[in-house]
Scaffold this active site. Structure first.
Site, PDB file in Angstrom:
ATOM      1  N   HIS A  96       0.657  -1.211   0.461  1.00  0.00           N
ATOM      2  CA  HIS A  96      -0.110  -0.035   0.030  1.00  0.00           C
ATOM      3  C   HIS A  96       0.830   1.133   0.669  1.00  0.00           C
ATOM      4  O   HIS A  96       1.478   1.654   1.074  1.00  0.00           O
ATOM      5  CB  HIS A  96      -0.628  -0.288   1.447  1.00  0.00           C
ATOM      6  CG  HIS A  96      -2.274   0.867   0.940  1.00  0.00           C
ATOM      7  ND1 HIS A  96      -2.690   1.968   0.196  1.00  0.00           N
ATOM      8  CD2 HIS A  96      -2.908   0.981   1.965  1.00  0.00           C
ATOM      9  CE1 HIS A  96      -3.362   2.413  -0.028  1.00  0.00           C
ATOM     10  NE2 HIS A  96      -4.104   1.959   1.285  1.00  0.00           N
ATOM     11  N   HIS A  98      -3.254   7.151  -1.023  1.00  0.00           N
ATOM     12  CA  HIS A  98      -4.283   7.358  -0.073  1.00  0.00           C
ATOM     13  C   HIS A  98      -3.438   8.408   1.395  1.00  0.00           C
ATOM     14  O   HIS A  98      -4.165   8.243   2.708  1.00  0.00           O
ATOM     15  CB  HIS A  98      -5.023   6.124   0.545  1.00  0.00           C
ATOM     16  CG  HIS A  98      -5.706   5.746  -0.091  1.00  0.00           C
ATOM     17  ND1 HIS A  98      -5.758   4.080  -0.666  1.00  0.00           N
ATOM     18  CD2 HIS A  98      -6.127   6.067  -1.271  1.00  0.00           C
ATOM     19  CE1 HIS A  98      -7.046   4.514  -1.988  1.00  0.00           C
ATOM     20  NE2 HIS A  98      -6.779   5.417  -2.351  1.00  0.00           N
ATOM     21  N   TYR A 133      -1.205   7.280   3.548  1.00  0.00           N
ATOM     22  CA  TYR A 133      -0.010   6.415   4.519  1.00  0.00           C
ATOM     23  C   TYR A 133       1.661   6.831   4.226  1.00  0.00           C
ATOM     24  O   TYR A 133       1.771   6.964   3.032  1.00  0.00           O
ATOM     25  CB  TYR A 133      -0.774   4.454   4.937  1.00  0.00           C
ATOM     26  CG  TYR A 133      -2.489   4.680   4.675  1.00  0.00           C
ATOM     27  CD1 TYR A 133      -3.063   5.132   5.984  1.00  0.00           C
ATOM     28  CD2 TYR A 133      -3.270   4.613   3.259  1.00  0.00           C
ATOM     29  CE1 TYR A 133      -4.501   5.813   5.939  1.00  0.00           C
ATOM     30  CE2 TYR A 133      -4.520   4.646   4.292  1.00  0.00           C
ATOM     31  CZ  TYR A 133      -4.745   4.935   5.084  1.00  0.00           C
ATOM     32  OH  TYR A 133      -6.362   4.847   5.420  1.00  0.00           O
TER      33      TYR A 133
END
Length: 387
Positions: free
Chosen positions: A206, A209, A211
């Site tokens: 990931h 977004h 993070y």
């Protein structure tokens, strides 16, 4: 916390990834043709994206009965690949105290029934590994403090980031030291090994977004002046190191995905040109597919949300970087999804919120697009209710 077992570096030469072209039947909709990435073949190109459920209610990172029912029901509903939600690589890498985690070996067995159930239903189990960075320690429906920082006496923790800039009204993070960055890179590696051991057949990192990994990418967030800040190459460094460590520890036939936000929708920030350059670099380092989303990095920006609004970014990265992509973002209708894949704008689509409303979205879509009933992946117990 449990200690990861020793990991042996994978020294095999990486195989070239090929996206299978629609071929099985001339009239088969492109959306329902298989796709192969390394040694993994998904039965179709309708995938479930990672969506946080905030339902590890014991705050121990382990999946529950809910997670089994949630993911296996979508596999029974015909999805080709199921990406389990953002799963933390460290306890302080959780978005909320109720996030899933794979930060210790003792968590591995809790995932096996989920991966087994997904496979038994005919889908491929994948998992997204994450560190929440400055957007961690936030509340959720289960514990309250929704949209706020959870206090330390309620289970919260001090967050970290590339710099000490906060996200919105959340607490300001502590800037990571270089040795701490290296440690988190190794935690991604160890979590990937645990995921593979638990039966997952694809790993997604990931880096979207807002993070941690995407925070390092974005020049509006990352104000460092060392080897992890400044130039694009430096801002990509942590993500590339994570990719190299994960690629080295998982099987050679196991595909590796990276999710990115193709733009932060803010002037002077992360944008589509940088995303193309990043995708080229990721491909060179053994990434097999880029999962293309947008936003989530900068608080208060205006995002032009509408059906398929993120598809052009997936299309652009696929064309310019020469890497398979998935498309997400208000894709809700079968013909809309079919058009995206058939026109080569992406290699697969991810159906998120629509799948929360309808776990059997792929079965219904296949019928609507004219797939022969015998070729639609109905569980045999459900054939009497076929569309």
């Amino acid at each position: 916390m449990g200690k990861a077992q020793p990991h042996t570096k994978n020294t095999k030469k990486s195989k070239k990834t090929k996206a299978v072209q629609p071929a099985a039947v001339a009239t088969e909709p492109a959306l329902f043709t298989p796709i192969t990435l390394r040694g993994m073949t998904a039965r179709n190109r309708v995938w479930l994206p990672p969506m946080d459920m905030y339902s590890a209610f014991a705050c121990d990172g382990r999946p529950t009965d809910f997670h089994y029912q949630h993911y296996v029901s979508r596999a029974m509903g015909g999805f080709g690949l199921i990406i389990v939600e953002a799963t933390a690589v460290t306890p302080d890498g959780r978005i909320s105290p109720c996030d899933l985690g794979l930060w210790e070996d003792g968590q591995i067995d809790a995932y096996r029934w989920v991966t087994d159930g997904i496979k038994q239903a005919g889908a491929v189990p994948a998992i997204q590994l994450n560190h929440a960075g400055r957007k961690g320690s936030t509340g959720c429906f289960a514990i309250g403090y929704d949209g706020q920082t959870v206090p330390a006496d309620k289970g919260g923790w001090r967050t970290v980031g590339p710099s000490d800039l906060p996200f919105g009204d959340l607490q300001a993070p502590r800037a990571l030291g270089v040795d701490e960055i290296h440690g988190i890179v190794h935690r991604f590696r160890d979590a990937a090994w645990r995921a593979m051991t638990a039966g997952f057949e694809a790993i997604e990192i990931h880096a979207a977004h807002g993070y941690l990994l995407s925070e390092f990418l974005d020049p509006l967030i990352n104000t460092r002046d060392d080897e992890y800040g400044g130039s694009l190459a430096n801002r990509m460094r942590m993500l590339v190191e994570v990719v190299d460590e994960v690629r080295g520890v998982i099987r050679d036939d196991m595909p590796l995905f990276v999710r990115i936000s193709a733009t932060d929708w803010a002037e002077g920030g992360w944008n589509a040109d940088q995303s193309v350059e990043l995708a080229r670099t990721l491909k060179d380092h053994g990434v097999d597919l880029v999962d293309v989303s947008t936003g989530g990095l900068i608080d208060g920006v205006t995002i032009p949300v509408k059906p398929s609004y993120q598809v052009p970014f997936a299309d652009r990265i696929r064309a310019k970087a020469g890497v398979p992509t998935t498309a997400v973002g208000l894709i809700t209708k079968p013909r809309q999804a079919q058009k995206i894949v058939a026109h080569g704008q992406a290699d697969a689509v991810e159906i998120g919120r629509a799948a929360l409303r309808d776990p059997y979205w792929p079965l219904r879509a296949a019928a609507k697009l004219g797939v022969e009933r015998a070729r639609i992946p109905y569980p045999p117990q459900y054939l009497r209710g076929a569309w």
